[in-house]
Design a protein around this motif. Sequence first.
Motif, PDB file in Angstrom:
ATOM      1  N   THR A  79       0.841  -1.194   0.000  1.00  0.00           N
ATOM      2  CA  THR A  79       0.000   0.000   0.000  1.00  0.00           C
ATOM      3  C   THR A  79       0.877   1.245   0.000  1.00  0.00           C
ATOM      4  OG1 THR A  79      -1.629  -1.190   1.311  1.00  0.00           O
ATOM      5  CG2 THR A  79      -1.833   1.195   1.247  1.00  0.00           C
ATOM      6  N   GLY A  80       0.529   2.201  -0.863  1.00  0.00           N
ATOM      7  CA  GLY A  80       1.271   3.451  -0.896  1.00  0.00           C
ATOM      8  C   GLY A  80       2.559   3.404  -1.684  1.00  0.00           C
ATOM      9  N   SER A  81       2.774   2.343  -2.485  1.00  0.00           N
ATOM     10  CA  SER A  81       4.022   2.224  -3.239  1.00  0.00           C
ATOM     11  C   SER A  81       3.948   2.869  -4.613  1.00  0.00           C
ATOM     12  CB  SER A  81       4.412   0.755  -3.385  1.00  0.00           C
ATOM     13  OG  SER A  81       3.395   0.017  -4.056  1.00  0.00           O
ATOM     14  N   ALA A 473      -1.329   6.889  12.354  1.00  0.00           N
ATOM     15  CA  ALA A 473      -1.643   5.616  13.010  1.00  0.00           C
ATOM     16  C   ALA A 473      -2.868   4.981  12.378  1.00  0.00           C
ATOM     17  CB  ALA A 473      -1.876   5.826  14.504  1.00  0.00           C
ATOM     18  N   VAL A 474      -2.935   3.661  12.526  1.00  0.00           N
ATOM     19  CA  VAL A 474      -4.100   2.878  12.120  1.00  0.00           C
ATOM     20  C   VAL A 474      -4.488   1.981  13.285  1.00  0.00           C
ATOM     21  CG1 VAL A 474      -4.835   0.923  10.686  1.00  0.00           C
ATOM     22  CG2 VAL A 474      -3.740   2.892   9.627  1.00  0.00           C
ATOM     23  N   LEU A 486      -5.036  -7.419   6.510  1.00  0.00           N
ATOM     24  CA  LEU A 486      -4.268  -6.851   7.629  1.00  0.00           C
ATOM     25  C   LEU A 486      -3.177  -5.927   7.113  1.00  0.00           C
ATOM     26  CD1 LEU A 486      -3.410  -6.750  10.649  1.00  0.00           C
ATOM     27  CD2 LEU A 486      -1.921  -8.706  10.145  1.00  0.00           C
ATOM     28  N   TRP A 487      -2.388  -6.382   6.150  1.00  0.00           N
ATOM     29  CA  TRP A 487      -1.278  -5.571   5.667  1.00  0.00           C
ATOM     30  C   TRP A 487      -1.766  -4.409   4.800  1.00  0.00           C
ATOM     31  CZ3 TRP A 487       2.589  -5.983   8.564  1.00  0.00           C
ATOM     32  CH2 TRP A 487       2.975  -7.206   9.120  1.00  0.00           C
ATOM     33  N   GLN A 488      -2.888  -4.573   4.113  1.00  0.00           N
ATOM     34  CA  GLN A 488      -3.461  -3.458   3.373  1.00  0.00           C
ATOM     35  C   GLN A 488      -3.875  -2.337   4.324  1.00  0.00           C
ATOM     36  OE1 GLN A 488      -2.659  -3.417   0.023  1.00  0.00           O
ATOM     37  NE2 GLN A 488      -4.780  -2.891  -0.448  1.00  0.00           N
ATOM     38  N   GLN A 489      -4.566  -2.710   5.408  1.00  0.00           N
ATOM     39  CA  GLN A 489      -4.998  -1.707   6.371  1.00  0.00           C
ATOM     40  C   GLN A 489      -3.803  -1.103   7.099  1.00  0.00           C
ATOM     41  OE1 GLN A 489      -8.052  -3.473   8.861  1.00  0.00           O
ATOM     42  NE2 GLN A 489      -9.360  -3.959   7.104  1.00  0.00           N
ATOM     43  N   ALA A 490      -2.858  -1.947   7.482  1.00  0.00           N
ATOM     44  CA  ALA A 490      -1.665  -1.439   8.172  1.00  0.00           C
ATOM     45  C   ALA A 490      -0.873  -0.493   7.292  1.00  0.00           C
ATOM     46  CB  ALA A 490      -0.788  -2.605   8.615  1.00  0.00           C
ATOM     47  N   GLY A 491      -0.907  -0.742   5.968  1.00  0.00           N
ATOM     48  CA  GLY A 491      -0.150   0.096   5.049  1.00  0.00           C
ATOM     49  C   GLY A 491      -0.630   1.522   4.970  1.00  0.00           C
ATOM     50  N   ARG A 492      -1.803   1.805   5.511  1.00  0.00           N
ATOM     51  CA  ARG A 492      -2.302   3.182   5.531  1.00  0.00           C
ATOM     52  C   ARG A 492      -1.529   4.052   6.507  1.00  0.00           C
ATOM     53  NH1 ARG A 492      -4.941   4.506   1.097  1.00  0.00           N
ATOM     54  NH2 ARG A 492      -6.707   3.170   0.624  1.00  0.00           N
ATOM     55  N   GLY A 500       4.952   5.143  11.184  1.00  0.00           N
ATOM     56  CA  GLY A 500       3.546   4.932  11.518  1.00  0.00           C
ATOM     57  C   GLY A 500       3.370   3.917  12.623  1.00  0.00           C
ATOM     58  N   LEU A 501       2.225   3.978  13.271  1.00  0.00           N
ATOM     59  CA  LEU A 501       1.850   3.055  14.339  1.00  0.00           C
ATOM     60  C   LEU A 501       0.620   2.280  13.901  1.00  0.00           C
ATOM     61  CD1 LEU A 501       2.036   2.083  17.371  1.00  0.00           C
ATOM     62  CD2 LEU A 501       0.465   3.960  17.892  1.00  0.00           C
ATOM     63  N   VAL A 502       0.619   0.966  14.114  1.00  0.00           N
ATOM     64  CA  VAL A 502      -0.513   0.099  13.776  1.00  0.00           C
ATOM     65  C   VAL A 502      -0.858  -0.710  15.016  1.00  0.00           C
ATOM     66  CG1 VAL A 502      -1.377  -1.739  12.276  1.00  0.00           C
ATOM     67  CG2 VAL A 502       0.291  -0.084  11.387  1.00  0.00           C
ATOM     68  N   VAL A 503      -2.139  -0.709  15.401  1.00  0.00           N
ATOM     69  CA  VAL A 503      -2.585  -1.453  16.578  1.00  0.00           C
ATOM     70  C   VAL A 503      -3.747  -2.349  16.177  1.00  0.00           C
ATOM     71  CG1 VAL A 503      -3.402  -1.319  18.961  1.00  0.00           C
ATOM     72  CG2 VAL A 503      -1.915   0.484  18.061  1.00  0.00           C
TER      73      VAL A 503
END
Length: 874
Positions: A79-81, A473-474, A486-492, A500-503
């Motif tokens: 995501t975001g590449s 953060a996400v 999971l990784w798509q959402q975390a990539g935000r 960035g922070l992902v929880v």
Amino acid sequence: MGPGELLDVLLAGGRRADRATHVRDLPARPGARADWPAWADADVVRGYRALGVERPWEHQADAADAAWSGRHTVLATSTGSGKSLAFWLPALSAVRRGAAGALLDPGRIESVQRRPTVLYLSPTKALAADQLAALERLLAAAGTRDVRVATCDGDTSRDERRWVREHADVVLTNPDFLHFALLPAHASWSRVLSSLAFVVVDECHAFRGVFGAHVALVLRRLRRLAAAYGASPVVVMASATTSDPAASAARLLGVDADDVHTVTTDASPAGRKTLVLWQPPELPGGDGPWASLLPDEDPWATVVVAPPPPDVPEGPGGADGAGSADGPADPGDPDGLAARGSGVDGPAPQPAPPTEGSGPVGTGERLVAVPQDRPRRTATAEVADLLADLVSAGARVLAFTRSRRGAESVAATTRDHLRAVDPMLPALVSSYRGGYLPEERRALEEAIRAGHLRALATTNALELGVDISGLDAVLIAGWPGTRVSLWQQAGRAGRAGAEGLVVLVAREDPLDTFLVHHPEAALDAPVEATVFDPGNPYVLAPHLCAAAAERPLRSEELDLFGPRALAVLGQLTERGILRRRSSGWYWTHAEPASRLTDLRGAGGQPVRVVESATGRLLGTVDAASADATVHPGAVYVHLGVTYVVDELHLEDGVALATRRDVDHGTWARWVTSTSVVEVEREVAWGPVTWSFGQVDVTTQVVGYQRRRIPDLQVLSTHDLDLPARTLRTAAVWWTAPPEVLERAGVTLEVAPGALHAAEHASIGLLPLLATCDRWDLGGLSTLVHPDTGHATVFVHDGHPGGAGFAERGFDLGPVWLRATRDAIAACPCATGCPACVQSPKCGNGNDPLDKAGALRLLSTVLAHAATSGTTSSV
């Protein structure tokens, strides 16, 4: 603020430290640049540079070069590449080169050339609109006025469609519009098709399961018609990081994997990310409202007790303890996709595909919810607290929830928390979900980009590639179902190289609990492959009819539709659906062949929610979930404003609502049953019966409760008179008479959990054999089923009429069950985990489950199968 500082905010000076079960730092990654390709249009390059892209990343240049050279290409990076540059650079360069050479010699008419055209396909209208805005910014920065770009979908007016057909160089649309409108009317789109140079398929990992099979066949029909008009477009696909993207892309197009250039090395920079697994605290006192035992964001999750008929024996203590069967669920409809059709009336409404269940309310057993010893706080309540803290600290955040209701709840609760801190802060938080009007979604997207909003509580509507960068953060409320998601959402979080922070906050569910205490299962396992089968005859047949209606289908074209096409065409001809002539197969009926299938299984047109006093359209709800969410008396929340539904007119697809401030929410009560309609094939494995046939999965909303917010105290209960929704589909099932249970050492107390675990594991293993997706399947397990008279496990297709998956499971019965047993036995966990018997979509919270009992039961069933004959028709 960096992720470390934000994590300190969430840990609240150590007061919440025990909730963080795992913290992992993902290191930063430097970027690697490449030169602009020599063939790239100078003005387009100037536009990118004006927007801050001095040089492309290596993966962008690699994919763009391959596409320009005429190779089908798939780009699978994070995501975001910057995947969009990889397809727009060659596409816009081709359009501009064609525009410049469209009139080589103004004095000679024979020198006129057609301008190249581009079709862009995305799974959602929101993504197409976002790409349109990005393209307009790029073309404005480039100073070009000779590239005409437009969106065209089911919401586009007739006059706008005419302009697109006659003038647009780049058309942004979706597979639904191709299927229902463009391909059937291909003659009027001949300009676009005859000049088609590139087809862009964005977020192609979203095309999975039966939906993916439909889209694959739509793309093959598109390529067939383009060839008939003299075009051979290059297809460029953009995907999230998935397993084996080349094979998935080739299957989507109907070509060999060697014919697809694959780019998977991500050369874009990535900032350091801190990923935290988080478990909410136990509720004080060890007990709480029983509603907290159910998924807090699921509007269908109210327990209903159904008395058994007199001729069906009850389980121990008057209950089977097996839990509740599932009703329609929101995870199958990200971003309100069901509401994104083509504007053409679809088939009669059907219920949403059921998910995995564990005991049929209304089929002979009572339902019991067994309280846990120490219930924990709900994930949505915890995420609202964390979101409020982050917003107060000045962070920009996305909070992902599993449903529309969850998004509204998180946003409202967060605003309440912030109001006590600063009266100005609540205005910085909003919800975002499917069902909002397009202009509302665009305004929210722009507000979070510009910083006018600091936080959005959203469904997975923002998981796909809508460009929202600069987030700190996400927060993710509950396991999203797949590692890809999971990784798509975390990539935000931390896009464009920022930190960035992902929880990930666990729901009160054994699956989530397992994952936050076993981080390797969530963070180290490989991402899933995109699974679909375009050769599925249940999906292939209507598309062959549509292809024949568009243009007579000839023998030399059948390779495009796969090896099963000829056999399916023979069956369609025998049934009189198609007519065979020496020149090919013809559609000879008056009705459009495209109406034979619904790509998304949407179940009918969406229900519009209208404000009674003004006639203003508030939003939409899928037809399948309308009974549960906009029934009379329902509280409907839209952008934090509450309305109470006065009337629901299902025949007109309208719910009338009145603006009203209330202190309560509404929870629908429903009953569901599965009944055997027809046994088509059956075999006896000793006392075990292995069967395949048609079943009816019936769900009916029978009432609702008003519960005070936030303590969920029941204020009142109301009955409703709404129609039952029945899904007729194909199922495979097996029975376990008392002697089988006894031989397996499965007592009445253990049996519900053993059957439930066997059902989950069976559903998890069938995609390995049937080339389907877990989300295409549903299931049911019950101690005594009225139609069989014994303990029974059902696995059924989640699509009207069936999709061939259950039938494939029946044909491979012993192989399938042996793989299921071996997967359970090989798993090193003690009592069951997501790798064996827990399900990411169980409507009963993965309770009860008995791994050991399932293993003994499956071994006993297989012992009987080993001494039996082959399957046979009845």
